[in-house]
Each structure stands twice: as structure tokens, then as C-alpha cells.
Design a protein around this motif. Structure first.
Motif, short mmCIF file in Angstrom:
data_model
loop_
_atom_site.label_atom_id
_atom_site.label_comp_id
_atom_site.label_asym_id
_atom_site.label_seq_id
_atom_site.Cartn_x
_atom_site.Cartn_y
_atom_site.Cartn_z
N ARG A 175 0.83 -1.21 0.00
CA ARG A 175 0.00 0.00 0.00
C ARG A 175 0.86 1.25 0.00
O ARG A 175 0.58 2.21 -0.72
CB ARG A 175 -0.92 -0.02 1.22
N SER A 190 3.90 1.52 -1.12
CA SER A 190 4.59 1.63 -2.40
C SER A 190 3.66 2.18 -3.48
O SER A 190 4.06 3.05 -4.27
CB SER A 190 5.13 0.26 -2.82
N ARG A 191 2.43 1.67 -3.53
CA ARG A 191 1.47 2.19 -4.52
C ARG A 191 1.19 3.66 -4.29
O ARG A 191 1.13 4.46 -5.24
CB ARG A 191 0.18 1.37 -4.48
N GLY A 194 7.18 -3.22 -10.83
CA GLY A 194 5.99 -2.72 -10.16
C GLY A 194 6.26 -2.29 -8.73
O GLY A 194 7.41 -2.09 -8.31
N THR A 195 5.21 -2.17 -7.96
CA THR A 195 5.31 -1.63 -6.60
C THR A 195 5.31 -2.70 -5.53
O THR A 195 5.12 -2.40 -4.35
CB THR A 195 4.12 -0.68 -6.36
N LYS A 196 5.55 -3.96 -5.89
CA LYS A 196 5.45 -5.04 -4.91
C LYS A 196 6.67 -5.13 -4.01
O LYS A 196 6.56 -5.46 -2.83
CB LYS A 196 5.24 -6.38 -5.62
#
Length: 645
Positions: free
Chosen positions: A24, A26-27, A131-133
Motif C-alpha cells: 500500500r 509503495s502504490r 511494479g510496486t510489490k
């Protein structure tokens, strides 16, 4: 038993909750970075909003389209004066759709596509880094781009700069989606190749990026489908080439040239390496641009080594490159990165070869954008939380790359704060020996308007208001030639008898945009350099002329071409009657006559076919701007032969 089960479950739930919170965070960080970057860029661009004289040139063509005269600059003359076909029709579409004032339409469209370019660049880089994972994705390269004053200047300007970087950003994002997809869907694939195929319509030199992208897709393994691979490849070629090839055939038949007339006027195939390196340093030097590029290079390498997002191209069992391995690599993120970096490098070499441009920084912005795409955002990995056997939370030391990336980001941000307020060219309205100017500042100072946007803002540019007044004062028509004074123009009148309604006006002046947008469409506007005047465009390039302005046709030709009175005292005093007579003879050269009728004769099917077949010949044809020498070149009889000694 229940207590024991509870104790053993906590360690499993702890990492899950931690991972969820990190995802969350990171996003939110990534989305916030996009919003922040776009907001900063839009505010900076709006503070420097303007429309260049060249941007107004586009609007003249749009006016003719809306009036039903076709994609022309002057009614009855099929001349393509805009380099970007896609930009012309994009502005026309939104002008037709909104029916708003053209200057406001082009300002809004330019600003919108410039902002979208940043969004696409960041979305693509986010996919590159996984990505943001697993990491926080922070803006890096995009800050370098938006900090440069030229980038903010040409985010409006009315020129196609915003569209070019928007297309590059969108292509970058879609190529990465294609390279990472487990199963490529055919609609997405055809959409991608259609986008890449638009390259020559975006801007001619972007054909390099589009062609390399299409070649990469064509050679990569085809997705699983009921269709055979060779059928899929044939459909890819058709989807990519349908629009550009149809337009190319239409362009050659309609305009009689294989590329826009601007390429003829500027002799884009010529070589001016020395001027090109001056143009490069004019952008790199004042802002110390080499410094953030070097930092970002190191940052990208470090981030790549510590990230699993960029795929390895070799393994323990398969170290040798085979055809199959190469084809598989072509559909990988690393191949897309190589494509963009290579394209940026080759486009830079091309810009150096042709001598760059006269507008500070403008012609190197797409190249810079390409080079910054892989590091538009970069991943930064925080120290990792873990649990021991007893379920107690412990924190391990972060990777050494954390410190390097953090310092690089701080350094980039510091440079951006320096560059954002740096003035590279301080000569104002004076043009230095390099011929390069800060185009926005030049017009701001010359018009007296902080934001010259509307056509009437340019009435305060030297000579423009006088031009409008002189046209109103000469209802019979005539040829307007600029004088040393800013207060009046020389007007060569039409011969008697004057037709009912007048013989019409022709304005012969370098600044096509401001002149053409301040007069009705029935006033013909042409220029010495040849952007809207093929006769001037097809002259030879002047040695050591100012870059982008190194053609200048003598007005003697124009007096003959417009049919105005060619005798004193009606003709301007500085013109030579002998030269005018020789120009009349020179214009009878068969190839020059053929060139003239190629864009002025009514467009019939026969004319279309003739133009199509001879477009390459017309593109290469050149004349000498000195009438006497042109007579000799063409083998005509000089009305004033040299006396024999």
C-alpha cells in the motif's frame, strides 16, 4: 493446544501484514510521485506558456482545413508546411470538435500531451522495475527532464514537441507490457504495431524508433494463435503500414514530394557537424546536464543489479547465443531498454549531423526523453523486516544499493533545483554567431508580451502591424516586401487594368506564422527560406548560413512570380530591373515550370499520377538563386549576355 497454535501462526501473519502495508505504501508513493511530477511540470509549463511563430504556422493550415481549402498554407497551392502530419490533424480535430479559438485549442492540446508523456514514461519504468510489490518507486529521470527550461517552454509553444515525447512514452509503456505479458493478446499486439507504425506521421526522424520497434516485434516469437506465424507477421506488417503507406502515396500525389516541404527547405540530408556540436553544448553546457545523466547512469546500473525486474540474457546451462535465444531476448524488458537507449543515441547523432536547430534545446528534447525513460522512476528497497523462530520481529541491514540510490536521488533533486532557474542564453533579442536563440525569450522581448499566445499579440512584433495597415491601404492588391523601417512595407502594385475586387496581396516575409495568422486566408503569405514557397525551398543551401535559415531567395523572383509591375518607380528602389528580367527568363527552365505546376495546377487524376511518379525528382531538384547563374545552369538564353572580350 490452542495457545501453541496461536504462537505458531503469528510469525506467518506478521510478514503477510507487513507485505500488505508495504504494498500500500509503495502504490501510494508511486501514484503520489506521478501526481507531484505532473503538477510541477504543468505549473512550470503554464508559467512559461506561449505559442511560437512556428506554432502559428500550424494554425494557418488548420484554418484552411476548417475553411474547406484542404491541408495547405495558401489557397490554391498544395504545400505541406508542417513537419508533423499527426500534429496538424490532431489540432484540426479538436478545433473542429470544440469550435474554440485556435490558439487556445493548440495551447490546451500541447499542454495535455506533454503531461501524458510524463505519465506514460513513469508507468513504463514502473513495469521495468517490477511494479510496486518489492520496492518504492521514486521519480528520477522525469525530474531531470521537467527541470530543463526548454522542456517547459516546448510543453506549450504550439509545436509538436509534446506529441513526440507523448508518442515515445506511450510506445515505451506498451512495449514493456508486450515484453512482460505471459500471453500476448492479438488485439493488444495489433494496437502496439499500429502505434509504432505512426512514427513517420509523428515526425519523420521518429521513423527510426518505429522501424526498430516493428523489427523487434516482427522477429520475436509470435503469440500462440490459430493463425500460422507467417500469417501473423503479414498482418503485423499490414497493421503497421496501412496508415503511413496510404498517407505517403497520397502525399506524393497531392504535394508532389515524398516528405514535407520543410525537409526540402532545410535540406535535412545535409551535414553540418560543427554546428551540431555547438547545438549540443548549447544545451548540455549551461545546465551541466552531463552531471545528472552520469548520476542516473550509475543509478540505473546499481538498481538493475539489485533488481530482478530486468531479465538476464544468459543462464548457467545456455551461455551461447543462438537464433532462438536472440529471438526470445527480443521480447524482454532488456531489449526494450536497449531499443530506447539506442534510438536516443542514434537520433542524437542525426541531430548533430544536420546541425541541430536555431531554437535552444528543442531538437534534442526527444533524444533526452528516450535516454531518461529507463530511469524515469527508480526502485529503492528499504531495510527488510523478518521474523526469527520465536516469532519476534527483527530488522536486517539494507542492501548496499540503498545508500547509493538514495544519494543519487538526492543529487538529482539538487541539480534539478539548480537547473530549473538557470538562464542558458542571456543575449535577449540579439542572435549570437552560433545562430541559436532562446526562442520564447526572443519573442517575449520583441512583442512586449509575457505570454505571446494570440495572433494579435504578435502585432507588436516589428513590421507586423505595419503590414496589416499597408494591406488595408492598398485595396488594389500588391506584393509586400519588408523595408528597413518597422513602420511601412514596400508595395509593388499589380499591372493595369485592376480586376474587380483587386488583384490580391502577397506578403513576402520570413516570419510566416505571425504574418499569416493576422491576415485573411485570401492573402498569400510566402517566405524567403521556402517553408511555404517551393521556389525558395528548392534553392541551394547557403554556405555558413544561420542554421534553419540558410536559404534566401531574392525578391526579384517573387516580383515575376506574382506578376507585379517590374519597373521603377513602382518597384522598390533597391531592386534591379535587369535581375528581374533575368529571373523571368530563368523561371522558364522546363524543370522549374514542372515544379511550379506540380503544386499549383488543379488536382486531377492525371496530375496526381504525374506527381506520384516524379515526387523523388522534385525533391532532389535545386535551382540557383542568382538569376544569371540559373540561366547558365539551365542552358537558357540570357537577355543580357556578357560582352565577349
Amino acid at each position: 493446544m490452542e495457545r501453541t497454535a496461536q504462537v505458531t501462526e503469528e510469525p506467518a501473519e506478521g510478514p503477510a501484514r507487513s507485505a500488505l502495508r508495504f504494498a500500500r505504501l509503495s502504490r501510494a508513493t508511486f501514484v503520489g510521485g506521478i501526481v507531484l511530477t505532473v503538477a510541477l511540470f504543468s505549473v512550470g509549463a503554464w508559467q512559461r506558456r506561449w505559442i511560437a511563430d512556428d506554432g502559428l504556422i500550424v494554425l494557418r493550415t488548420v484554418r484552411n482545413l476548417l475553411a474547406g481549402n484542404g491541408p495547405v498554407f495558401n489557397e490554391g497551392e498544395r504545400v505541406e508546411t508542417n513537419t508533423s502530419t499527426a500534429w496538424t490533424y490532431l489540432v484540426w480535430f479538436f478545433s473542429w470538435l470544440t469550435e474554440a479559438r485556435l490558439e487556445y485549442v493548440v495551447l490546451g492540446v500541447a499542454l495535455t500531451v506533454s503531461m501524458l508523456a510524463i505519465v506514460f514514461a513513469m508507468l513504463g519504468a514502473a513495469r521495468l522495475w517490477g511494479g510496486t510489490k518489492s520496492a518504492l518507486l521514486l521519480p528520477a529521470g522525469v525530474f531531470v527532464y521537467i527541470a530543463l527550461p526548454p522542456a517547459r517552454d516546448y510543453a506549450t509553444s504550439g509545436l509538436e514537441s509534446g506529441l513526440v515525447i507523448c508518442w515515445l512514452g506511450l510506445l515505451w509503456w506498451q512495449l514493456l507490457r508486450w515484453s512482460q505479458a505471459e500471453r500476448v493478446k492479438l488485439p493488444a499486439l495489433f494496437g502496439l504495431v499500429f502505434l509504432a507504425g505512426l512514427a513517420p506521421l509523428i515526425r519523420p526522424e521518429m521513423t527510426l524508433v518505429g522501424a526498430l520497434s516493428l523489427l523487434m516485434i516482427f522477429l520475436a516469437p509470435m503469440p500462440q494463435s490459430r493463425l500460422r506465424p507467417f500469417v501473423l507477421r503479414a498482418l503485423i506488417v499490414a497493421a503497421a503500414g496501412l496508415v503511413p503507406m496510404c498517407y505517403q502515396v497520397w502525399r506524393m500525389g497531392y504535394y508532389g514530394l515524398p516528405y514535407p516541404n520543410t525537409a526540402v527547405a532545410k535540406d535535412a540530408g545535409g551535414a553540418k557537424w560543427g554546428q551540431g556540436f555547438k547545438y549540443l553544448w548549447d544545451l548540455v553546457g549551461p545546465y551541466y546536464l552531463w552531471l545528472p545523466l552520469l548520476v542516473l547512469l550509475v543509478l540505473g546500473v546499481v538498481a538493475g543489479r539489485s533488481s530482478s525486474a530486468v531479465e538476464e540474457t544468459s543462464g548457467k546451462d545456455e551461455r551461447r547465443w543462438t537464433v532462438r535465444r536472440v529471438r526470445e531476448w527480443l521480447r524482454s524488458p532488456s531489449a526494450v531498454v536497449a531499443l530506447m537507449l539506442g534510438s536516443g543515441f542514434v537520433l542524437t547523432i542525426y541531430a548533430l549531423r544536420v546541425g541541430g536547430d536555431f531554437m535552444h534545446g528543442r531538437m534534442l528534447l526527444p533524444q533526452l526523453f528516450c535516454l531518461l525513460l529507463p530511469v524515469a522512476v527508480v526502485p529503492i528497497r528499504l531495510p527488510v523486516a523478518s521474523f526469527d523462530r520465536r516469532g519476534l520481529r527483527t530488522v536486517t541491514a539494507g542492501d548496499w544499493s540503498f545508500a547509493v540510490i538514495a544519494l543519487a536521488l538526492l543529487g538529482t533533486a539538487g541539480w534539478a533545483l539548480f537547473a530549473v532557474n538557470t538562464t542558458a542564453i542571456k543575449s535577449g533579442t540579439k542572435i549570437s554567431a552560433s545562430g541559436i536563440v532562446d526562442e520564447r525569450v526572443y519573442y517575449v522581448l520583441n512583442t512586449g508580451h509575457d505570454h505571446p499566445i494570440l495572433a494579435e499579440d504578435y502585432l507588436d512584433y516589428p513590421r507586423v502591424r505595419a503590414m496589416v495597415n499597408n494591406i488595408a491601404e492598398t485595396p488594389n492588391g500588391g506584393l509586400l516586401l519588408n523595408s528597413p523601417s518597422f513602420m511601412f512595407w514596400y508595395v509593388a502594385p499589380p499591372p493595369q487594368p485592376i480586376p474587380e475586387g483587386g488583384a490580391g496581396h502577397t506578403v513576402y516575409f520570413l516570419n510566416l506564422g505571425m504574418t499569416s495568422m493576422n491576415v485573411p486566408l485570401d492573402v498569400r503569405v510566402i517566405d524567403q527560406m521556402g517553408l511555404a514557397y517551393p521556389l525558395a525551398a528548392h534553392t541551394d543551401r547557403l554556405t555558413d548560413g544561420r542554421i534553419g535559415h540558410d536559404k534566401s531567395l531574392y525578391p526579384d523572383w517573387v516580383v515575376v512570380d506574382t506578376g507585379m509591375v517590374d519597373r521603377h518607380p513602382w518597384m522598390p528602389w533597391y531592386m534591379d530591373e535587369k535581375w528581374v528580367t533575368q529571373a523571368r527568363t530563368a523561371m522558364n527552365c522546363p524543370d522549374t515550370v514542372a515544379l511550379d505546376i506540380s503544386y499549383r495546377d488543379p488536382l486531377t487524376w492525371g496530375r496526381f499520377k504525374h506527381n506520384l511518379l516524379h515526387a523523388l525528382h522534385f525533391a532532389k531538384y535545386r535551382i540557383d538563386r542568382v538569376p544569371k547563374y540559373e540561366i547558365e545552369r539551365c542552358g537558357l538564353v540570357d537577355p543580357y549576355p556578357q560582352p565577349q572580350r
